[in-house]
Design a protein around this motif. Structure first.
Motif, PDB file in Angstrom:
ATOM      1  N   ARG A  21      -6.189  21.367  -9.276  1.00 37.46           N
ATOM      2  CA  ARG A  21      -5.875  20.447  -8.463  1.00 37.46           C
ATOM      3  C   ARG A  21      -4.245  20.546  -7.835  1.00 37.46           C
ATOM      4  O   ARG A  21      -4.160  20.460  -6.718  1.00 37.46           O
ATOM      5  CB  ARG A  21      -5.953  18.960  -9.048  1.00 37.46           C
ATOM      6  CG  ARG A  21      -7.188  18.472  -9.454  1.00 37.46           C
ATOM      7  CD  ARG A  21      -7.294  17.336 -10.210  1.00 37.46           C
ATOM      8  NE  ARG A  21      -6.473  17.581 -11.470  1.00 37.46           N
ATOM      9  CZ  ARG A  21      -6.382  16.585 -12.354  1.00 37.46           C
ATOM     10  NH1 ARG A  21      -6.643  15.325 -11.916  1.00 37.46           N
ATOM     11  NH2 ARG A  21      -5.683  16.762 -13.400  1.00 37.46           N
ATOM     12  N   THR A  38      -2.790  23.438  -7.458  1.00 38.40           N
ATOM     13  CA  THR A  38      -2.649  24.613  -6.453  1.00 38.40           C
ATOM     14  C   THR A  38      -3.188  24.030  -5.022  1.00 38.40           C
ATOM     15  O   THR A  38      -2.725  24.171  -4.079  1.00 38.40           O
ATOM     16  CB  THR A  38      -3.251  25.690  -6.983  1.00 38.40           C
ATOM     17  OG1 THR A  38      -4.730  25.684  -7.190  1.00 38.40           O
ATOM     18  CG2 THR A  38      -2.561  26.475  -8.116  1.00 38.40           C
ATOM     19  N   GLU A  39      -4.285  23.255  -5.108  1.00 37.51           N
ATOM     20  CA  GLU A  39      -4.904  22.828  -3.934  1.00 37.51           C
ATOM     21  C   GLU A  39      -3.844  21.758  -3.210  1.00 37.51           C
ATOM     22  O   GLU A  39      -3.758  21.774  -2.026  1.00 37.51           O
ATOM     23  CB  GLU A  39      -6.058  22.147  -4.176  1.00 37.51           C
ATOM     24  CG  GLU A  39      -6.837  21.521  -2.932  1.00 37.51           C
ATOM     25  CD  GLU A  39      -7.145  22.584  -1.764  1.00 37.51           C
ATOM     26  OE1 GLU A  39      -7.120  22.544  -0.940  1.00 37.51           O
ATOM     27  OE2 GLU A  39      -7.461  23.821  -2.567  1.00 37.51           O
ATOM     28  N   ARG A  48      -1.476  23.699  -1.663  1.00 39.62           N
ATOM     29  CA  ARG A  48      -1.589  24.372  -0.289  1.00 39.62           C
ATOM     30  C   ARG A  48      -1.296  23.192   0.790  1.00 39.62           C
ATOM     31  O   ARG A  48      -1.007  23.402   1.946  1.00 39.62           O
ATOM     32  CB  ARG A  48      -3.087  24.705  -0.285  1.00 39.62           C
ATOM     33  CG  ARG A  48      -3.645  25.210   1.217  1.00 39.62           C
ATOM     34  CD  ARG A  48      -4.942  25.876   1.258  1.00 39.62           C
ATOM     35  NE  ARG A  48      -5.959  25.270   0.596  1.00 39.62           N
ATOM     36  CZ  ARG A  48      -7.159  25.667   0.543  1.00 39.62           C
ATOM     37  NH1 ARG A  48      -7.485  27.141   0.985  1.00 39.62           N
ATOM     38  NH2 ARG A  48      -8.015  25.224   0.053  1.00 39.62           N
ATOM     39  N   ARG A  69      -5.172  28.973  -0.764  1.00 40.99           N
ATOM     40  CA  ARG A  69      -4.634  28.425  -2.009  1.00 40.99           C
ATOM     41  C   ARG A  69      -3.865  29.191  -2.766  1.00 40.99           C
ATOM     42  O   ARG A  69      -4.503  30.344  -3.188  1.00 40.99           O
ATOM     43  CB  ARG A  69      -5.908  27.906  -2.815  1.00 40.99           C
ATOM     44  CG  ARG A  69      -5.624  27.402  -4.139  1.00 40.99           C
ATOM     45  CD  ARG A  69      -6.565  27.089  -5.081  1.00 40.99           C
ATOM     46  NE  ARG A  69      -7.377  25.689  -4.516  1.00 40.99           N
ATOM     47  CZ  ARG A  69      -8.491  25.296  -5.203  1.00 40.99           C
ATOM     48  NH1 ARG A  69      -8.761  25.984  -6.245  1.00 40.99           N
ATOM     49  NH2 ARG A  69      -9.031  24.259  -4.660  1.00 40.99           N
TER      50      ARG A  69
END
Length: 353
Positions: free
Chosen positions: A166, A168-169, A172, A201
């Motif tokens: 979550r 890393t998303e 992004r 990502r």
């Protein structure tokens, strides 16, 4: 003869109800919420915050757009604002900003370093993220300057050194907001700059690993015989990140950092040239002593010379051997980073430094 229009009160009432209903729809409906949010963005933070990329963080709640600040200076413009929990800085900086007269944006670049070396953004963007902080630089093709946008994510829990999918998303999403803001800022400044594509990502942030496992920004540094270096942290090496780091440390009672290597390009290098926190080191192209050294190079598309440096922490014992290692290690680090970024005229500290 006077005619009494009995329907007039009903018409007035109907109009009042229609107005009330319309206002209620404007205040409560998703469409009305979106309209209000779009109207707020037209003037918020110089009109530089994009609708789609910011809405994912604010939920189109214009109350979550706050803390605006704008400063116009002879060397560029600077905007600062908060989008939900994101603290954004937007700078348009001329390469000719004089040394010793630092614009506000330089004070915001990498203001709070993350716990791990920054990761390149990818997607053709010149930028980085460490999941705490994100930055994008757009160099102008038609003028000697660049746009730089940074974001610090106040939602990150600094007490927890682990990151999941979550995060890393979300990182992004932050990077996409920063990149889109940079494009709008470049247009606002009449800066012709090349934008990238969709940002992938990012990988998980670097963790401590063996000094024999360097594959990124620490690769090539002569560590095999440095027994006091117990671990390293590096990130994928690239020719696009405007800030790169390699960290060397030891583990005794606690894990502590011994040496920090950094490569800074574009506005990040200009920050060091104009506002060196330790004195006036970077007024010369290279130099250093006692384990702290720097080198510089000329890089394509950048006005200021890139800066490559190594600094020991308070946990490092600097004797003759450690000093020689730091100087040699910086030379390798600078040569590799300069080559990957296409830089020339690399100037290393003289052997007598």
């Amino acid at each position: 003869m006077r005619v009494i229009r009995r329907w007039a009160p009903y018409v007035a009432l109907s109009l009042a109800l229609a107005v009330a209903a319309g206002y209620g729809w404007y205040r409560m409906s998703d469409t009305g919420k979106g309209w209000r949010y779009e109207e707020r963005l037209e003037t918020f933070c110089g009109g530089l915050i994009p609708y789609e990329e910011s809405a994912g963080f604010t939920g189109k709640d214009d109350g979550r757009l706050s803390r605006e600040h704008r400063a116009s200076q002879f060397e560029g413009d600077f905007d600062m604002c908060a989008v939900a929990s994101l603290d954004l800085s937007i700078g348009r900086v001329l390469d000719t900003a004089p040394n010793g007269d630092s614009p506000d944006i330089f004070e915001r670049l990498d203001e709070v370093p993350g716990d791990a070396p920054p990761l390149p953004l990818g997607g053709g963007w010149r930028g980085y993220t460490d999941l705490d902080n994100t930055a994008v630089v757009l160099a102008c093709d038609n003028k000697p300057g660049a746009v730089v946008v940074t974001a610090g994510d106040g939602s990150v829990d600094d007490s927890d050194d682990t990151y999941d999918a979550r995060d890393t998303e979300r990182a992004r999403g932050v990077a996409e907001l920063v990149a889109a803001t940079a494009v709008k800022a470049a247009d606002d400044w009449d800066c012709d700059a090349k934008a990238g594509e969709r940002i992938p990502r990012p990988a998980a942030v670097a963790e401590r690993s063996s000094r024999f496992d360097a594959t990124g920004t620490c690769e090539g540094i002569p560590l095999r015989d440095q027994d006091y270096v117990h671990w390293i942290m590096d990130s994928p090496a690239s020719g696009t990140a405007p800030l790169e780091r390699c960290v060397l440390g030891e583990t005794k009672a606690d894990a502590v950092t011994l040496f920090e290597f950094e490569a800074a390009f574009g506005p990040f290098a200009k920050r060091l040239h104009t506002d060196d926190p330790v004195g006036d080191r970077f007024k010369r192209d290279a130099g250093g002593s006692e384990g702290s050294y720097w080198a510089t190079a000329r890089c394509p598309g950048d006005g200021p010379r890139a800066v490559f440096r190594v600094d020991p922490t308070e946990f490092a014992h600097i004797d003759k051997s450690a000093d020689a290692f730091a100087e040699k290690a910086l030379a390798v680090f600078a040569e590799r980073r300069a080559e990957q970024h296409g830089c020339t005229d690399l100037t290393l500290p003289p052997a007598s430094s």
